[in-house]
Design an enzyme around this catalytic site. Structure first.
Site, PDB file in Angstrom:
ATOM      1  N   GLY A  46      25.181 -54.015 -17.013  1.00 29.91           N
ATOM      2  CA  GLY A  46      23.901 -53.465 -17.448  1.00 29.91           C
ATOM      3  C   GLY A  46      23.304 -52.628 -16.333  1.00 29.91           C
ATOM      4  O   GLY A  46      23.608 -52.860 -15.154  1.00 29.91           O
ATOM      5  N   GLN A  51      16.646 -48.480 -11.701  1.00 38.19           N
ATOM      6  CA  GLN A  51      17.686 -48.676 -10.684  1.00 38.19           C
ATOM      7  C   GLN A  51      18.332 -47.382 -10.221  1.00 38.19           C
ATOM      8  O   GLN A  51      19.042 -47.367  -9.211  1.00 38.19           O
ATOM      9  CB  GLN A  51      18.782 -49.612 -11.210  1.00 38.19           C
ATOM     10  CG  GLN A  51      18.299 -51.038 -11.435  1.00 38.19           C
ATOM     11  CD  GLN A  51      19.438 -51.930 -11.888  1.00 38.19           C
ATOM     12  OE1 GLN A  51      19.741 -52.002 -13.068  1.00 38.19           O
ATOM     13  NE2 GLN A  51      20.090 -52.587 -10.946  1.00 38.19           N
ATOM     14  N   CYS A 100      23.014 -58.501  -9.411  1.00 40.16           N
ATOM     15  CA  CYS A 100      22.305 -57.266  -9.741  1.00 40.16           C
ATOM     16  C   CYS A 100      22.867 -56.139  -8.888  1.00 40.16           C
ATOM     17  O   CYS A 100      23.068 -56.328  -7.685  1.00 40.16           O
ATOM     18  CB  CYS A 100      20.809 -57.451  -9.465  1.00 40.16           C
ATOM     19  SG  CYS A 100      19.819 -56.001  -9.839  1.00 40.16           S
ATOM     20  N   LEU A 101      23.102 -54.984  -9.510  1.00 41.82           N
ATOM     21  CA  LEU A 101      23.661 -53.863  -8.751  1.00 41.82           C
ATOM     22  C   LEU A 101      22.718 -53.399  -7.646  1.00 41.82           C
ATOM     23  O   LEU A 101      23.165 -52.801  -6.676  1.00 41.82           O
ATOM     24  CB  LEU A 101      23.978 -52.697  -9.697  1.00 41.82           C
ATOM     25  CG  LEU A 101      25.087 -52.967 -10.729  1.00 41.82           C
ATOM     26  CD1 LEU A 101      25.187 -51.804 -11.701  1.00 41.82           C
ATOM     27  CD2 LEU A 101      26.414 -53.239 -10.044  1.00 41.82           C
ATOM     28  N   HIS A 142      17.772 -59.852 -18.271  1.00 44.52           N
ATOM     29  CA  HIS A 142      17.819 -59.364 -16.885  1.00 44.52           C
ATOM     30  C   HIS A 142      17.417 -57.881 -16.821  1.00 44.52           C
ATOM     31  O   HIS A 142      16.591 -57.489 -15.992  1.00 44.52           O
ATOM     32  CB  HIS A 142      19.237 -59.578 -16.314  1.00 44.52           C
ATOM     33  CG  HIS A 142      19.434 -59.042 -14.938  1.00 44.52           C
ATOM     34  ND1 HIS A 142      19.671 -59.837 -13.838  1.00 44.52           N
ATOM     35  CD2 HIS A 142      19.428 -57.764 -14.467  1.00 44.52           C
ATOM     36  CE1 HIS A 142      19.791 -59.084 -12.765  1.00 44.52           C
ATOM     37  NE2 HIS A 142      19.654 -57.815 -13.118  1.00 44.52           N
ATOM     38  N   GLU A 143      17.989 -57.073 -17.711  1.00 44.34           N
ATOM     39  CA  GLU A 143      17.693 -55.632 -17.695  1.00 44.34           C
ATOM     40  C   GLU A 143      16.253 -55.356 -18.134  1.00 44.34           C
ATOM     41  O   GLU A 143      15.579 -54.489 -17.582  1.00 44.34           O
ATOM     42  CB  GLU A 143      18.682 -54.857 -18.584  1.00 44.34           C
ATOM     43  CG  GLU A 143      20.142 -54.959 -18.172  1.00 44.34           C
ATOM     44  CD  GLU A 143      20.384 -54.678 -16.704  1.00 44.34           C
ATOM     45  OE1 GLU A 143      19.697 -53.827 -16.117  1.00 44.34           O
ATOM     46  OE2 GLU A 143      21.272 -55.339 -16.126  1.00 44.34           O
ATOM     47  N   HIS A 146      13.859 -55.570 -15.434  1.00 48.93           N
ATOM     48  CA  HIS A 146      13.797 -54.379 -14.564  1.00 48.93           C
ATOM     49  C   HIS A 146      12.732 -53.395 -15.052  1.00 48.93           C
ATOM     50  O   HIS A 146      12.155 -52.664 -14.259  1.00 48.93           O
ATOM     51  CB  HIS A 146      15.148 -53.656 -14.539  1.00 48.93           C
ATOM     52  CG  HIS A 146      16.118 -54.217 -13.538  1.00 48.93           C
ATOM     53  ND1 HIS A 146      15.856 -54.275 -12.187  1.00 48.93           N
ATOM     54  CD2 HIS A 146      17.356 -54.738 -13.688  1.00 48.93           C
ATOM     55  CE1 HIS A 146      16.894 -54.810 -11.554  1.00 48.93           C
ATOM     56  NE2 HIS A 146      17.815 -55.105 -12.439  1.00 48.93           N
TER      57      HIS A 146
HETATM   58 NI    NI Z   1      19.674 -55.971 -12.073  1.00 51.31          NI
END
Ligand code: NI
Length: 191
Positions: A46, A51, A100-101, A142-143, A146
């Site tokens: 995701g 991000q 998380c990226l 999670h997304e 963000h």
């Molecule tokens: Ni993340």
């Protein structure tokens, strides 16, 4: 299509209020394509627009690689969520490990409700609703966080967070080696 650098946890854009996307555009479609390319390049499931430095109500997801591990789940393929709203959260809370990226190499357990219902627009600006549980529900929550300035780190106890301190410091200093590009890039070394 382009691979975009991903901002790290310390970047203020991840805490900004995200803007509603008012209409479709060539730029939006290009942004979505670039977000998918960026997500696949970094082996993520995701990616949310903040991000890549854009505080917009948009995230992309392709969790099929994970559903192989949870074999009762259907493959949904690449999905785009524009102006999403989680309208229901139910079921017991489940603990699952997340990463998380924007916080490379850090993984930890997070407790979240098992099921959600999310309303959103797909990439053709059609209204959609999805009921999800299992891994899909986890990735969506999670997304979605963000888009509301929340990182999974925020759910960790001070003790758990302290265990990740060294990695977090390296990320912040721009000296953690990653297999995908981050922003801000590694600072220029001072002489
Ligand atoms: Ni993340």
């Amino acid at each position: 299509m382009a691979i975009l650098p991903i901002v790290t946890y310390n970047d203020p854009v991840l805490r900004e209020k995200t803007a509603t996307i008012e209409s479709d555009s060539v730029e939006l479609q290009l942004l979505i394509d670039n977000m998918f390319k960026t997500m696949y390049n970094s082996k993520g499931v995701g990616l949310a627009a903040p991000q890549i430095g854009k505080p917009l109500q948009l995230f992309v997801m392709d969790a099929d690689v994970m559903t192989e591990e949870y074999d009762d789940e259907e493959d949904l393929g690449p999905m785009v969520f524009i102006n999403p709203e989680i309208v229901a959260r139910k079921g017991e809370h489940l603990i699952m490990e997340e990463g998380c990226l924007s916080i490379p190499e850090v993984r930890d357990d997070v407790s979240r409700p098992a099921e959600i219902i999310i309303k959103y627009k797909d990439r053709n600006f059609n209204d959609q609703a999805l009921k999800a549980d299992g891994w899909i529900s986890r990735v969506i929550q999670h997304e979605y966080d963000h888009l509301n300035g929340i990182l999974f780190l925020d759910y960790l106890s001070a003790f758990r967070r302290r265990l990740h301190r060294n990695t977090l410091k390296k990320i912040k200093a721009g000296i953690l080696e990653t297999e995908y590009p981050l922003m801000p890039k590694q600072p220029v070394e001072q002489e």
